[in-house]
Write a protein that holds these residues in place. Structure first.
Motif, mmCIF file in Angstrom:
data_model
loop_
_atom_site.group_PDB
_atom_site.id
_atom_site.type_symbol
_atom_site.label_atom_id
_atom_site.label_comp_id
_atom_site.label_asym_id
_atom_site.label_seq_id
_atom_site.Cartn_x
_atom_site.Cartn_y
_atom_site.Cartn_z
ATOM 1 N N VAL A 1 -26.199 -46.322 -16.409
ATOM 2 C CA VAL A 1 -24.888 -46.756 -17.109
ATOM 3 C C VAL A 1 -25.113 -46.652 -18.641
ATOM 4 C CG1 VAL A 1 -23.744 -49.101 -17.277
ATOM 5 C CG2 VAL A 1 -24.729 -48.420 -15.148
ATOM 6 N N LEU A 2 -24.386 -45.943 -19.425
ATOM 7 C CA LEU A 2 -24.644 -45.818 -20.876
ATOM 8 C C LEU A 2 -23.082 -46.195 -21.527
ATOM 9 C CD1 LEU A 2 -25.927 -42.243 -20.311
ATOM 10 C CD2 LEU A 2 -27.310 -44.236 -20.418
ATOM 11 N N GLY A 3 -23.657 -46.501 -22.726
ATOM 12 C CA GLY A 3 -22.323 -46.857 -23.539
ATOM 13 C C GLY A 3 -22.826 -47.410 -24.712
ATOM 14 N N ALA B 1 -18.615 -43.533 -26.798
ATOM 15 C CA ALA B 1 -18.432 -43.006 -25.140
ATOM 16 C C ALA B 1 -17.887 -41.664 -25.163
ATOM 17 C CB ALA B 1 -17.336 -43.918 -24.398
ATOM 18 N N LYS B 2 -17.032 -41.230 -26.056
ATOM 19 C CA LYS B 2 -16.753 -39.701 -26.087
ATOM 20 C C LYS B 2 -17.799 -38.893 -26.503
ATOM 21 C CE LYS B 2 -12.418 -39.036 -28.217
ATOM 22 N NZ LYS B 2 -11.529 -38.807 -29.312
ATOM 23 N N ALA B 3 -18.448 -39.181 -27.506
ATOM 24 C CA ALA B 3 -19.539 -38.307 -27.632
ATOM 25 C C ALA B 3 -20.703 -38.167 -26.508
ATOM 26 C CB ALA B 3 -20.578 -39.011 -28.979
ATOM 27 N N LEU B 4 -20.930 -39.265 -25.835
ATOM 28 C CA LEU B 4 -21.826 -39.432 -24.820
ATOM 29 C C LEU B 4 -21.143 -38.336 -23.643
ATOM 30 C CD1 LEU B 4 -22.557 -43.038 -24.028
ATOM 31 C CD2 LEU B 4 -24.151 -41.454 -24.408
ATOM 32 N N VAL B 5 -19.647 -38.325 -23.199
ATOM 33 C CA VAL B 5 -19.008 -37.611 -22.331
ATOM 34 C C VAL B 5 -19.477 -36.047 -22.676
ATOM 35 C CG1 VAL B 5 -16.979 -36.735 -21.526
ATOM 36 C CG2 VAL B 5 -17.457 -39.410 -21.470
ATOM 37 N N ILE C 1 -20.190 -44.427 -17.853
ATOM 38 C CA ILE C 1 -20.098 -44.549 -19.420
ATOM 39 C C ILE C 1 -19.108 -45.751 -19.955
ATOM 40 C CG2 ILE C 1 -19.411 -43.284 -21.602
ATOM 41 C CD1 ILE C 1 -21.737 -41.724 -20.003
ATOM 42 N N VAL C 2 -19.693 -46.571 -20.510
ATOM 43 C CA VAL C 2 -18.882 -47.994 -20.697
ATOM 44 C C VAL C 2 -18.286 -47.974 -22.350
ATOM 45 C CG1 VAL C 2 -18.918 -50.401 -20.242
ATOM 46 C CG2 VAL C 2 -20.169 -49.053 -18.942
ATOM 47 N N TYR C 3 -17.115 -48.424 -22.482
ATOM 48 C CA TYR C 3 -16.610 -48.492 -23.803
ATOM 49 C C TYR C 3 -15.927 -49.930 -23.664
ATOM 50 C CZ TYR C 3 -12.014 -46.665 -22.699
ATOM 51 O OH TYR C 3 -10.843 -46.533 -21.969
ATOM 52 N N ASP C 4 -15.790 -50.519 -24.789
ATOM 53 C CA ASP C 4 -15.142 -51.782 -24.902
ATOM 54 C C ASP C 4 -13.577 -51.636 -25.198
ATOM 55 O OD1 ASP C 4 -13.999 -54.271 -25.841
ATOM 56 O OD2 ASP C 4 -15.861 -54.872 -26.929
ATOM 57 N N ILE C 5 -12.756 -51.661 -24.750
ATOM 58 C CA ILE C 5 -11.266 -51.527 -25.044
ATOM 59 C C ILE C 5 -10.786 -52.284 -26.176
ATOM 60 C CG2 ILE C 5 -10.638 -51.174 -22.498
ATOM 61 C CD1 ILE C 5 -8.705 -53.739 -23.064
ATOM 62 N N SER C 6 -11.534 -53.213 -26.632
ATOM 63 C CA SER C 6 -11.180 -54.098 -27.979
ATOM 64 C C SER C 6 -12.066 -53.395 -29.079
ATOM 65 C CB SER C 6 -11.379 -55.421 -27.855
ATOM 66 O OG SER C 6 -12.760 -55.715 -27.533
ATOM 67 N N ASP C 7 -12.657 -52.506 -28.873
ATOM 68 C CA ASP C 7 -13.575 -51.897 -29.889
ATOM 69 C C ASP C 7 -13.472 -50.336 -30.074
ATOM 70 O OD1 ASP C 7 -15.569 -51.244 -31.728
ATOM 71 O OD2 ASP C 7 -17.522 -51.695 -30.361
ATOM 72 N N ARG C 8 -12.899 -49.693 -31.045
ATOM 73 C CA ARG C 8 -12.509 -48.670 -31.237
ATOM 74 C C ARG C 8 -13.748 -47.702 -31.354
ATOM 75 N NH1 ARG C 8 -9.325 -44.563 -30.835
ATOM 76 N NH2 ARG C 8 -7.544 -45.871 -30.157
ATOM 77 N N SER C 9 -14.846 -48.227 -32.103
ATOM 78 C CA SER C 9 -16.173 -47.382 -32.400
ATOM 79 C C SER C 9 -16.718 -47.210 -30.991
ATOM 80 C CB SER C 9 -16.918 -48.146 -33.464
ATOM 81 O OG SER C 9 -17.291 -49.257 -32.649
ATOM 82 N N SER C 10 -16.754 -48.364 -30.144
ATOM 83 C CA SER C 10 -17.358 -47.853 -28.877
ATOM 84 C C SER C 10 -16.880 -46.793 -27.900
ATOM 85 C CB SER C 10 -17.581 -49.214 -27.948
ATOM 86 O OG SER C 10 -16.199 -49.497 -27.090
ATOM 87 N N PHE C 11 -15.410 -46.423 -28.314
ATOM 88 C CA PHE C 11 -14.650 -45.301 -27.387
ATOM 89 C C PHE C 11 -15.154 -44.125 -28.235
ATOM 90 C CE2 PHE C 11 -11.060 -42.496 -26.970
ATOM 91 C CZ PHE C 11 -11.006 -42.519 -25.687
ATOM 92 N N ALA C 12 -15.499 -44.031 -29.373
ATOM 93 C CA ALA C 12 -15.960 -42.906 -30.234
ATOM 94 C C ALA C 12 -17.480 -42.611 -29.663
ATOM 95 C CB ALA C 12 -15.996 -43.094 -31.695
#
Ligand SMILES: Nc1nc2c(ncn2[C@@H]2O[C@H](COP(=O)(O)OP(=O)(O)OP(=O)(O)O)[C@@H](O)[C@H]2O)c(=O)[nH]1
Length: 210
Positions: free
Chosen positions: A8-10, A94-98, A81-92
């Protein structure tokens, strides 16, 4: 008994521990010690099989090690792969992990079967903290697109408020891993009969053309 290894990463504070603990205990615990990594074990009965599930929940990693992932790629059969929908940097993040997981592997990672056609690792992208949708920074469509473009499953949920959805999310990725096990088994010629077939295919054809 089948061993199933899930990482479980993120990004930091996205809810990796909350999701894992929710799945294992059905409880949501507000705060977790985040300075150590954990590997949890759970016995499961799924699709007529006894499974020994191991879930790796890392501590927030030092910046320089963020995208190396070499040991995780080697160890894990699948990834959440987990990101927080209220935090755009966590999506970036997650994208790098994917991208890192999907980039062609040159070493002996589990997503790569060197001799035969590769079976990709199962990956499920999770937009967590859906209960914070009033302060959403990442759209559902963005998550869905990232997942589709990179052959991942996708869902949004809330570890804080949704016990059943969290359980279904883990079951979904475990089922994908089991499907991959079957595919890998099919693609691997086993025993001397298959080896003979392989040799015959290679050398038999040549003989004919001389
Ligand atoms: N509102 C809300 N908060 C959540 C949810 N899931 C986790 N949290 C909170 O987010 C914070 C971080 O959760 P953790 O589970 O520790 O996140 P983590 O990704 O394991 O954190 P690190 O190990 O430090 O990277 C905690 O305060 C949790 O209570 C959720 O679905 N909704």
């Amino acid at each position: 008994m089948n061993d199933v290894k899930l990482a479980v990463l993120g990004g930091e504070g996205t809810g990796k521990s909350a999701l894992t603990v929710r799945f294992l205990t059905k409880r949501f615990i507000g705060e977790y010690a985040s300075n150590f990594e954990s590997v949890y074990s759970k016995h499961l009965y799924l699709e007529g099989k006894q499974l020994n599930l191991e879930i790796y929940d890392p501590c927030s990693q030092p910046k320089k090690a963020k995208f190396s992932l070499t040991s995780e790629l080697h160890w894990a059969d699948g990834f959440v792969i987990v990101y927080d929908i209220s935090d755009r940097s966590s999506f970036a993040f997650a994208k790098a992990l994917v991208y890192r997981i999907r980039e062609p592997q040159t070493s002996h990672c589990k997503s790569c079967v060197l001799h035969f056609r590769a079976v990709e690792s199962a990956v499920l992208l999770v937009g967590n903290k859906q209960d914070l949708c009033h302060v959403r920074e990442v759209g559902w469509e963005e998550g869905q697109k990232l997942a589709l473009d990179n052959r991942c499953q996708f869902c949004e949920l809330s570890a804080a408020e949704q016990c059943l959805e969290v359980e279904m999310m883990f079951i979904r990725i475990i089922k994908d891993i089991l499907t991959n096990f079957k595919l890998k088994e099919k693609r691997r010629p086993s025993g001397s009969k298959s080896m003979a077939k392989l040799i015959n295919n290679v050398f038999g054809k040549r003989r004919k053309s001389v």
